[in-house]
Design an enzyme around this catalytic site. Structure first.
Site, PDB file in Angstrom:
ATOM      1  N   GLU A 124      16.301   7.959  -5.280  1.00 16.81           N
ATOM      2  CA  GLU A 124      16.288   7.462  -3.910  1.00 16.81           C
ATOM      3  C   GLU A 124      17.491   8.011  -3.144  1.00 16.81           C
ATOM      4  OE1 GLU A 124      13.984   5.082  -2.898  1.00 16.81           O
ATOM      5  OE2 GLU A 124      13.070   5.024  -4.888  1.00 16.81           O
ATOM      6  N   ASP A 136      18.375  -1.160 -12.543  1.00 20.14           N
ATOM      7  CA  ASP A 136      16.937  -1.123 -12.819  1.00 20.14           C
ATOM      8  C   ASP A 136      16.672  -1.360 -14.315  1.00 20.14           C
ATOM      9  OD1 ASP A 136      14.077  -0.296 -12.233  1.00 20.14           O
ATOM     10  OD2 ASP A 136      14.649   1.289 -13.627  1.00 20.14           O
ATOM     11  N   GLY A 191       5.697   6.584 -11.240  1.00 20.68           N
ATOM     12  CA  GLY A 191       4.642   7.434 -10.680  1.00 20.68           C
ATOM     13  C   GLY A 191       3.499   6.579 -10.203  1.00 20.68           C
ATOM     14  N   THR A 246       4.289  -4.741  -4.042  1.00 23.37           N
ATOM     15  CA  THR A 246       5.272  -4.382  -3.011  1.00 23.37           C
ATOM     16  C   THR A 246       6.591  -3.996  -3.694  1.00 23.37           C
ATOM     17  OG1 THR A 246       6.020  -6.674  -2.773  1.00 23.37           O
ATOM     18  CG2 THR A 246       4.208  -5.962  -1.342  1.00 23.37           C
ATOM     19  N   GLY A 270      12.437  14.179  -5.669  1.00 21.68           N
ATOM     20  CA  GLY A 270      11.857  12.862  -5.421  1.00 21.68           C
ATOM     21  C   GLY A 270      12.018  11.891  -6.571  1.00 21.68           C
ATOM     22  N   GLU A 300       2.515  -6.150 -16.692  1.00 24.23           N
ATOM     23  CA  GLU A 300       2.766  -4.961 -17.521  1.00 24.23           C
ATOM     24  C   GLU A 300       3.507  -3.867 -16.750  1.00 24.23           C
ATOM     25  OE1 GLU A 300       1.633  -4.192 -21.055  1.00 24.23           O
ATOM     26  OE2 GLU A 300       3.348  -2.986 -20.424  1.00 24.23           O
ATOM     27  N   PHE A 309       0.851  -1.190   0.000  1.00 21.72           N
ATOM     28  CA  PHE A 309       0.000   0.000   0.000  1.00 21.72           C
ATOM     29  C   PHE A 309       0.889   1.243   0.000  1.00 21.72           C
ATOM     30  CE2 PHE A 309      -4.148   1.956   1.718  1.00 21.72           C
ATOM     31  CZ  PHE A 309      -4.766   1.813   0.475  1.00 21.72           C
ATOM     32  N   LYS A 339      14.799  -4.711 -16.273  1.00 19.81           N
ATOM     33  CA  LYS A 339      13.714  -4.603 -17.252  1.00 19.81           C
ATOM     34  C   LYS A 339      14.080  -5.336 -18.543  1.00 19.81           C
ATOM     35  CE  LYS A 339      12.079  -0.307 -15.204  1.00 19.81           C
ATOM     36  NZ  LYS A 339      12.274   1.131 -15.174  1.00 19.81           N
ATOM     37  N   VAL A 387       7.656  -3.068 -16.358  1.00 18.71           N
ATOM     38  CA  VAL A 387       8.551  -2.419 -17.322  1.00 18.71           C
ATOM     39  C   VAL A 387       7.944  -1.102 -17.808  1.00 18.71           C
ATOM     40  CG1 VAL A 387       9.696  -2.654 -19.566  1.00 18.71           C
ATOM     41  CG2 VAL A 387       9.458  -4.646 -18.090  1.00 18.71           C
TER      42      VAL A 387
END
Lengths: 162, 328
Positions: free
Chosen positions: B196, B207, B305, B82, B193, B135, B8, B211, B138
């Site tokens: 990190e 990252d 986002g 998560t 933001g 979906e 969440f 992908k 990536v």
């Protein structure tokens, strides 16, 4: 290349036509009537760019036109690739890095722009390599990558190929 | 259709907001964050759970764990959103396996389990007669996987390359625009933001590499792991290097590239012409898919986002809703 053809109207056009037929680009035509030996034969020098692997086809088409190819000059470096490298370029002997490519004989560094912002800070350089064939370019880039690994340099390659 | 949401945070709340804002015909019967959970077959009050979470409280009861939600709640689809763990994919991997074994469909935004265990999870889903969709793993909002699996079905994909990480793209955009150093651009990205506190995962290209592994394994039928990706990040880039590229009407972007036939899997900074369609500004993602029938297609959109990633998850949920018999 240097061509020999009969000195008759239309012969020069006949010699040039196959060049465009194989996708070549004529850079210069030098046409001199100073060969004393034969008045019926015309000597013409042509500077041209050809796509890779089309030379044989061009020679065949020229022969069909009755044009005799006297001499094929040196092949120029037609493939170009620009890379950027970052690291301690001077401390790791930039001229040696360039030499490793130049000594291949078929590819060479033709342009180098260097930016050194501060002492002991990494410098950045843009290197342009030219080669005769695409294969030779790949080889040159492979050499550069392995040199970069040895010297702890970052190599930034172009997204699209040569 | 009944769904259970695990996670969440940004994505989970984005999904909850979209469910509240739109009539999607989705009832949430299970919900868990890292500290608490709720199970309610009659449907959870999502607005109240959102209010609790945003007030800094757990979303549900500390006596209900995520594993309880997976094993006990009444749902048709498990929505696993998560954070990613790239080392072993846990605990998400175990939760996904648990749901699939219960004959529940799974939709996830979590890269870990898909990058690490896709073939196993695909087979498990097939054996249990349910869908596994991913979906959102990536390029956030870009429906890249849908496009390749459905729209481009029948095409052979010869090359797939692009900007897969918005953080790096933002940093490089700013370095080029205002001659910032890498450190300055990173600091700015953090402030906004986009990065990190520990940016390693983004700036070292990890990252983007994950992908590529997902696309290679799930879409291109390759068998690869993160170790197979040749990877160079952007941390060593200098403003001078960007200027040298700029002098030739080019710029530098972190590009991920897969060429199936040549076995190329690579993430590295590359020189790109400024007019190339992959040169996008800010945090955008852009991917070009090279195919035999359709030619080259370039997809551009938001790669991260809350609501944007939720869009991809909801697309997967409605895909399943339209294809399954309810109450199975």
């Amino acid at each position: 290349m240097k061509l020999e053809m009969r000195d008759q109207p239309g012969q020069l056009v006949a010699a040039l036509q196959p060049i465009s037929a194989v996708g070549g680009n004529i850079i210069a035509v030098i046409h001199q009537r100073e060969t004393p030996a034969a008045t019926e034969v015309l000597d013409v020098q042509i500077v041209l760019e050809l796509p890779e692997g089309r030379l044989e086809k061009l020679l065949e088409l020229l022969r069909e036109q009755g044009v005799n190819v006297v001499r094929i000059g040196e092949q120029r470096l037609l493939y170009e690739c620009t890379l950027i490298t970052i690291g301690h370029l001077m401390h790791t002997d930039l001229s040696d890095t360039v030499d490793r490519i130049d000594t291949t004989g078929s590819a060479e560094v033709t342009d180098l722009s260097l930016a050194m912002p501060a002492i002991n800070a990494p410098s950045s350089a843009r290197i342009t390599i030219r080669s005769t064939t695409r294969e030779e370019m790949k080889k040159a880039i492979r050499i550069l990558r392995s040199v970069a690994e040895q010297k702890d340099l970052l190599i930034i390659e172009p997204l699209e190929g040569v | 259709m009944r769904i259970a949401i695990l996670g969440f945070g940004s994505v989970g709340r984005g999904i909850a907001r979209a469910i509240l804002a739109k009539n999607l015909d989705l009832a949430v019967t299970g919900l868990a964050d890292s500290r608490s959970g709720i199970i309610d077959p009659a449907g959870i009050d999502i607005a109240a759970a959102l209010a609790r979470k945003e007030g800094g409280a757990p979303c549900g009861s500390p006596d209900v764990s995520p594993a309880d939600v997976v094993a006990k709640a009444d749902y048709d689809v498990l929505v696993e959103v998560t954070p990613t763990n790239v080392d072993d994919g846990e605990p998400a991997l175990g939760h996904i396996r648990g749901a699939l074994r219960r004959h529940k469909h799974v939709v996830t935004s979590n890269k870990g389990p898909i990058a690490l265990a896709y073939p196993e999870l695909r087979d498990l889903a097939a054996a249990n007669g349910v869908f596994l969709r991913y979906e959102a793993t990536v390029c956030g909002a870009i429906p890249l996987i849908h496009a390749m699996q459905e729209g481009l079905a029948g095409n052979t994909i010869s090359r797939l390359y692009g900007v897969f990480n918005g953080t790096c793209n933002y940093i490089l955009t700013r370095m080029a625009e205002d001659s910032l150093t890498y450190e300055q651009a990173l600091a700015e990205a953090r402030e906004l933001g986009y990065a990190e506190a520990d940016p390693t995962y983004d700036v070292e290209g990890i990252d983007a590499a994950i992908k590529l592994v997902i696309l290679a394994n799930a879409i291109l039928d390759m068998r690869t792991t993160l170790d197979d990706v040749e990877r160079t990040g952007i941390t060593l880039l200098t403003p001078e290097a960007l200027r040298l590229a700029e002098d030739q009407d080019c710029t530098i972007r972190l590009i991920g590239e897969v060429v199936p036939e040549a076995g190329v899997l690579r993430v590295s900074p590359r020189i790109v012409s400024k007019v190339h369609p992959l040169v996008v500004e800010g945090t955008l993602n852009a991917v070009t898919v090279g195919t035999d029938l359709a030619g080259d297609l370039t997809f551009i959109g938001k790669g991260a986002g809350s609501v944007e990633t939720a869009s991809a998850v909801i697309g997967d949920l409605l895909y399943i809703r339209d294809r399954h018999v309810q109450g199975s």
